[in-house]
Design a protein around this motif. Structure first.
Motif, PDB file in Angstrom:
ATOM      1  N   GLU A 109       0.830  -1.209   0.000  1.00 26.90           N
ATOM      2  CA  GLU A 109       0.000   0.000   0.000  1.00 26.90           C
ATOM      3  C   GLU A 109       0.864   1.259   0.000  1.00 26.90           C
ATOM      4  O   GLU A 109       0.531   2.252  -0.665  1.00 26.90           O
ATOM      5  CB  GLU A 109      -0.937  -0.007   1.201  1.00 26.90           C
ATOM      6  N   ARG A 158       2.116   1.680  -3.439  1.00 23.43           N
ATOM      7  CA  ARG A 158       1.030   2.110  -4.321  1.00 23.43           C
ATOM      8  C   ARG A 158       0.765   3.609  -4.178  1.00 23.43           C
ATOM      9  O   ARG A 158       0.533   4.310  -5.156  1.00 23.43           O
ATOM     10  CB  ARG A 158      -0.246   1.318  -4.002  1.00 23.43           C
ATOM     11  N   GLN A 159       0.800   4.101  -2.955  1.00 20.49           N
ATOM     12  CA  GLN A 159       0.462   5.497  -2.711  1.00 20.49           C
ATOM     13  C   GLN A 159       1.635   6.452  -2.921  1.00 20.49           C
ATOM     14  O   GLN A 159       1.429   7.654  -3.096  1.00 20.49           O
ATOM     15  CB  GLN A 159      -0.083   5.666  -1.287  1.00 20.49           C
TER      16      GLN A 159
END
Length: 268
Positions: free
Chosen positions: A208, A211-212
């Motif tokens: 995550e 991804r961010q």
């Protein structure tokens, strides 16, 4: 859209599960196993058949979800009934040329390489269609595979081999690393449940964050490291043992085997 699945295995079931959440699809499954037919019908409300229908219409979609070794026999049986329907194949290895030959010259064929996270709606699928496959057919194939995750259109059929070695087989590489981390955690004293929880949460958080974040993954990795610290020691061991090189070499070997299987399975 009327979609007939030939084969009711795990991947077909995952796609069906995604599609039944959307309106406007008439779904039926051809599955010789009576127990599987009952489960599919009861769980998803689809029409489950023991054998192929006598005929298909040109606006039908036929999704081939059988083992590659059985694909030729299925296609030869399907060919006189096909009626010009769009064919989507998620069987590994068998190319469009062989599929077309076994389907009496049909050109409405899309090949798909999905991956197992499709079972939780987090898959990614590579799609390839020849020049004679129209825009509407491409849109139909894409809509079906988007029911279980993201899609990537491949410009050449060789791209199926490329995506096989990255996202197609990639979950196994990730599971291998997770497995190793769980074993390491247990060796340090955590019980199996704790080890699994810690490792899965670590992977989930790291993915995550990647991804961010807009920075390269290599920079994210370096951000965890400090000079002379604990993480640097671990990465130094990985580098000394050639872990990164082995992962890349393994992916290349995977692609080579994908090409080999394609040649083996596409023979008459």
């Amino acid at each position: 859209m009327k979609i007939t699945f030939i084969g009711g295995g795990n991947m077909a079931t995952a796609i069906i599960a995604g599609l039944v959440k959307q309106p406007g699809h008439a779904i039926r499954v051809v599955e010789p196993d009576s127990a599987k037919r009952q489960i599919l019908s009861a769980q998803y409300g689809v029409e489950a058949l023991a054998g192929l229908p006598d005929s298909f219409a040109s606006d039908d979609v036929v999704l081939l979800a059988v083992k590659p070794q059985s694909l030729k026999e299925v296609c030869l049986t399907l060919a006189p009934r096909l009626g010009g329907a769009l064919v989507i194949s998620i069987a590994a290895g068998v190319g469009v040329e062989a599929l077309s030959r076994w389907l009496s010259g049909s050109a409405r064929i899309v090949r798909v390489m999905p991956n197992t996270p499709a079972m939780v709606g987090k898959g990614v699928s590579g799609l390839y269609a020849g020049d004679r496959v129209g825009t509407d057919d491409r849109a139909a194939a894409e809509a079906i595979m988007r029911a279980v995750g993201g899609v990537v259109w491949l410009q050449a059929e060789a791209g199926i081999d490329d995506i096989t070695c990255i996202s197609g087989s990639g979950p196994a590489y990730v599971f291998y690393f997770i497995e190793s981390m769980i074993e390491a955690a247990m060796e340090t004293g955590f019980d199996e449940a704790q080890a699994r929880s810690l490792v899965l949460a670590t992977f989930d958080g790291a993915v995550e964050l990647a991804r961010q974040s807009s920075v390269p993954v290599a920079t994210l990795r370096q951000n965890v490291m400090s000079k002379g610290g604990t993480t640097e020691r671990a990465i130094a061991r990985f580098e000394a043992d050639g872990v990164k090189a082995a992962i890349k070499a393994g992916a290349v070997d995977c692609r080579v085997r994908s090409v080999e299987l394609g040649h083996e399975l596409s023979k008459d």
